[in-house]
Write a protein that holds these residues in place. Structure first.
Motif, PDB file in Angstrom:
ATOM      1  N   UNK A  49     -25.348 -43.518 -22.693  1.00  0.00           N
ATOM      2  CA  UNK A  49     -24.956 -42.897 -20.710  1.00  0.00           C
ATOM      3  C   UNK A  49     -23.606 -43.349 -20.367  1.00  0.00           C
ATOM      4  N   UNK A  50     -22.898 -44.712 -21.118  1.00  0.00           N
ATOM      5  CA  UNK A  50     -21.924 -45.219 -20.559  1.00  0.00           C
ATOM      6  C   UNK A  50     -20.748 -45.076 -21.262  1.00  0.00           C
ATOM      7  N   UNK A  51     -20.601 -43.865 -22.673  1.00  0.00           N
ATOM      8  CA  UNK A  51     -19.327 -43.526 -23.570  1.00  0.00           C
ATOM      9  C   UNK A  51     -19.502 -42.527 -22.832  1.00  0.00           C
ATOM     10  N   UNK A  52     -20.380 -41.516 -22.419  1.00  0.00           N
ATOM     11  CA  UNK A  52     -20.451 -40.458 -21.830  1.00  0.00           C
ATOM     12  C   UNK A  52     -19.605 -40.901 -20.292  1.00  0.00           C
ATOM     13  N   UNK A  53     -19.989 -41.539 -19.518  1.00  0.00           N
ATOM     14  CA  UNK A  53     -19.606 -41.307 -17.985  1.00  0.00           C
ATOM     15  C   UNK A  53     -17.852 -42.387 -18.495  1.00  0.00           C
ATOM     16  N   UNK A  54     -17.701 -42.541 -19.593  1.00  0.00           N
ATOM     17  CA  UNK A  54     -15.936 -43.245 -19.750  1.00  0.00           C
ATOM     18  C   UNK A  54     -15.346 -42.361 -20.300  1.00  0.00           C
ATOM     19  N   UNK A  55     -15.898 -41.106 -20.839  1.00  0.00           N
ATOM     20  CA  UNK A  55     -14.970 -39.843 -21.428  1.00  0.00           C
ATOM     21  C   UNK A  55     -14.589 -39.291 -21.006  1.00  0.00           C
ATOM     22  N   UNK A  56     -15.549 -38.844 -20.005  1.00  0.00           N
ATOM     23  CA  UNK A  56     -15.467 -38.326 -18.541  1.00  0.00           C
ATOM     24  C   UNK A  56     -14.764 -38.446 -17.420  1.00  0.00           C
ATOM     25  N   UNK A  57     -14.695 -40.104 -17.143  1.00  0.00           N
ATOM     26  CA  UNK A  57     -13.487 -40.292 -16.786  1.00  0.00           C
ATOM     27  C   UNK A  57     -11.787 -40.259 -17.616  1.00  0.00           C
ATOM     28  N   UNK A  58     -12.541 -40.164 -18.168  1.00  0.00           N
ATOM     29  CA  UNK A  58     -10.481 -40.346 -18.966  1.00  0.00           C
ATOM     30  C   UNK A  58     -10.397 -39.301 -18.901  1.00  0.00           C
ATOM     31  N   UNK A  59     -11.474 -37.993 -19.251  1.00  0.00           N
ATOM     32  CA  UNK A  59     -11.094 -36.486 -19.385  1.00  0.00           C
ATOM     33  C   UNK A  59     -10.521 -35.998 -18.130  1.00  0.00           C
TER      34      UNK A  59
END
Length: 204
Positions: A49-59
């Motif tokens: 979940x954290x990986x997903x949120x971080x990737x979405x934020x960076x993208x």
């Protein structure tokens, strides 16, 4: 690239250190299960979940949330319901040492971990406002290094929390301290829920 990596490490560590619902839940499950393997569902779910949120934020995709207050309100309401249910469940939960009933199942762990990760407005806003903004100053390989560093901190942190919780469970043979931990965890999650209610009222 080294600067981007260090920036990501320190930033992610600063954001993940505070005692929030997600951290409390991971630690709590570590303490309530006899085997570390039984805690893997919550560790893996929280990490993904954290990986997903971080990737979405960076993208930049998650910036949509900041532009649509109605969508924020829906997330707040759904998150509030999950947190209240989780607080009630943790208040009632007994460690395996203190009861013949099994601790929280893998399916329930995954469901609660999803709720405190993806439906936690504070985590979402931290990711959007801090990690997403910080990542915008990097491009190419530096942005990749920044992302990898922040993601690595999350995974290592959750593994460490579950392991520490497991050590508490091993020391506390009677389950007395884990029962107290469950109650404290429930109260902390209720406090987080109260903060969400405040945010809901501000949006209405």
């Amino acid at each position: 690239m080294l600067q981007a990596t260090l920036h990501g490490l320190l930033l992610a560590l600063g954001l993940i250190l505070p005692l929030g619902a997600q951290n409390v839940f991971v630690f709590n499950q570590g303490a309530n299960h006899k085997s570390f393997k039984k805690v893997l569902p919550v560790v893996i779910t929280a990490g993904l979940c954290d990986t997903l949120l971080i990737l979405l934020a960076i993208l930049g995709v998650s910036l949509i949330l900041s532009q649509y207050p109605s969508l924020q309100l829906v997330i707040y309401l759904v998150g509030l319901m999950f947190l209240l249910y989780m607080a009630w469940s943790l208040w009632k939960e007994q460690p395996s040492q203190a009861t013949t009933q099994p601790p929280m199942s893998a399916r329930k762990q995954i469901g609660f971990a999803l709720s405190v990760s993806l439906l936690n407005p504070h985590a979402i806003m931290d990711t959007i406002g801090v990690i997403g903004t910080s990542a915008s100053i990097y491009i190419g390989s530096e942005k990749v290094a920044f992302a990898c560093a922040t993601i690595a901190v999350s995974w290592l942190w959750f593994i460490g929390l579950a392991f520490l919780g497991k050590q508490l469970g091993r020391i506390d043979k009677t389950g007395k301290y884990i029962v107290i931990l469950n109650k404290v965890s429930s109260v902390i999650i209720l406090i987080v829920a109260m903060l969400i209610i405040k945010n809901i009222l501000a949006l209405i």
